[in-house]
Design an enzyme around this catalytic site. Sequence first.
Site, PDB file in Angstrom:
ATOM      1  CE  LYS A 178      -3.890   2.033   2.606  1.00  0.00           C
ATOM      2  NZ  LYS A 178      -4.832   1.868   3.742  1.00  0.00           N
ATOM      3  CB  SER A 206      -8.118   3.972   2.775  1.00  0.00           C
ATOM      4  OG  SER A 206      -7.359   3.271   3.734  1.00  0.00           O
ATOM      5  CB  SER A 234      -8.811   1.198   5.598  1.00  0.00           C
ATOM      6  OG  SER A 234      -9.466   2.406   5.384  1.00  0.00           O
TER       7      SER A 234
HETATM    8  N1  GLN Z   1     -13.411   4.828   6.033  1.00  0.00           N
HETATM    9  C1  GLN Z   1     -12.839   5.284   7.268  1.00  0.00           C
HETATM   10  C2  GLN Z   1     -12.413   6.718   7.139  1.00  0.00           C
HETATM   11  O1  GLN Z   1     -12.593   7.264   6.106  1.00  0.00           O
HETATM   12  C3  GLN Z   1     -11.717   4.413   7.675  1.00  0.00           C
HETATM   13  C4  GLN Z   1     -10.502   4.609   6.879  1.00  0.00           C
HETATM   14  C5  GLN Z   1      -9.375   3.737   7.339  1.00  0.00           C
HETATM   15  O2  GLN Z   1      -9.589   2.747   8.020  1.00  0.00           O
HETATM   16  N2  GLN Z   1      -8.179   4.146   7.010  1.00  0.00           N
HETATM   17  O3  GLN Z   1     -11.912   7.301   8.035  1.00  0.00           O
END
Ligand code: GLN
Length: 491
Positions: free
Chosen positions: A78, A159, A183
Site C-alpha cells: 500500500k 482506503s 480500511s
Molecule cells: N473509512 C474510514 C475513514 O474514512 C476508515 C478509513 C481507514 O480505516 N483508514 O476514516
Amino acid sequence: MTDLTSLTIAEARVGLANKSFTSLELTDAHLQAIEGARALNAFVLSTPDQARAMARAADARIAKGEGGPLGGIPLGIKDLFATRNVRTTACSKNLGNFVPPYESTVSSQLWRDGAVMLGKLNNDEFAMGSSNETSCFGPVVNPWRRQGGESAHLVPGGSSGGSASAVAALLCMGATATDTGGSIRQPAAFTATVGMKPTYGRCSRWGIVAFASSLDQAGPIARSVRDAAILMRSMAGHDPRDTTSVNRPVPDYEASIGKSVKGMKIGIPKEYRLDGMSTEIEKLWRDGANWLKVAGAELVEVSLPHTKYALPAYYIVAPAEASSNLARYDGVRYGLRVPGRSISEMYENTRAEGFGAEVRRRVMIGTYVLSAGYYDAYYLRAQKVRTLIKKDFEDCFATGVTAILTPATPSSAFGIGEKGGDPIEMYLNDIFTVTVNMAGLPGIAVPAGKDRQALPLGLQLIGRPFDEETLFTLGEVIEQAAGRFTPERWW
Ligand code: GLN
C-alpha cells in the site's frame, strides 16, 4: 502448468520448494498481470527491475535452503508504507514525488523473510475514505462486476482499495494494508479477499504515513485465511521505534488453522442488527453463525450497548488526530511546495493545493473539535465514549465469549461516483468496523457469500486483544463452508 498468478501463497511456497517454478517466473507472471490490468488502477507504481532483482536473490537463497518464510513470494505494498528509494505518496498530491530514505518496519520484515516487492498500491488519500475515490491517482476499479449485463465500474472499498483489488484480480499474491476504521476489512469484504486488522500495537506503525495514530494498524489482505496468517507472522512484532508497539512473542499464526472450535462461545451482538438491514446481510450472518455452530461452537446473543455512538465518536477522534498529524505537510519538509508572498501564505497555498476535498474536510473538522472552545464538548466527550465502547467489549469477553461475529459491511460494493454527494452516506460504510479500532481489538473479514447481484459479501470476526489466532481458526471454518470466490476476468 497452471497459471502461476492463481496460486495461493501456501501453494506457491510448495512449488518454489519443489523447484516446479522459480521466484523469477512467479514474479514475471505477476508483473505481466499488472501490465494487463492497468484498467483497474490498483498499482500506482510498479517496480519491475527491483522485483526481478529481489526474485533472483530469493531464488539463490531458496537454492541454498535459506528461502525464509516468504521466500520468493511477490507482494504489493500500500502506498502508505514508506519504501526506501521508492516513491511513497499516500496517494496525495501533497507528498508529490517523495522518495523516503527509509523503509517501514512492516515492509522491511517482509523483505527480511524473503518476499519480493512488485510495487505500490493505490489507496484513498492519506487513507481517508471507504471507496478509494479520494486518491490523487484516481479511483481503483473493483474486479467484481454486477451480474446481468450491468458493466458499471464498482469501487473496491477503501482506503486499501488498491490492495484488495490487486489481490482479488491476481496481480499480487498478498498485500499490505492499513485499517483506521475499517480500511482492511471493508475492501476485503467488497472483493472476496481476506483482511486481518490486528490488535493495536501488534504491528509497528513506524514508517507508515500516519492518519489517526491511536487507531491505525497495519495488516494483510490475502486470498485465503491461511495466506493472511502466513503474512501476519512476518508483519507482526515488537519495534522499539514505535512506542505503542507491544513486546510479545509473535505466534505461528498458521498453526491455528484447522484447530477445533468446539466449546468456543461466539457472541452475536444485537446492536449490530440495524433497522432496515438487507435480508441478504441477515442471511449471510445467519449462515455464518450456523457454520460455526455445525463446527462445534456455541452461539450466544450479546449486547454492546454503546455501538450506536461509535461512528459519531470515530468521526471526531479520527479527524482530530489527522489534523494534528497532517500539520507536517507544510511545503517545507515533504513533496509539494506552492510559493507565496510570506511563509504563512506558502503554507496555505501548499495545503490548499496539495490536499483533496476529503482531507481538507477532515483537517477542518479535526481543528474545530480540538479548538479551545469545543475541546471538551466534542473531543473529550468522544474519548469518553471510546472508553465506554472498549468497556462494552471487555464486559462481553468477561462472560466467556471467545469471539464476536458480525457482518463486515452493510452492503456489497457500490458504483464509482454513486456515493459522492453526501459524506455521511460514505461514513456509514464503517458502521460495523470502527468499533473494533476504537477498542483496539483484532478483527478479520472473510468472504462468506454473494448478494443477488452476485457480488461478494463478507463476515467479520472480532477477537480478544492479541487473540488473532482464534480469528484465523474461526475464519477458516467460514472459508471452508462458504468456499472461495474469484472474479471473472474482463479487464
Ligand atoms: N473509512 C474510514 C475513514 O474514512 C476508515 C478509513 C481507514 O480505516 N483508514 O476514516
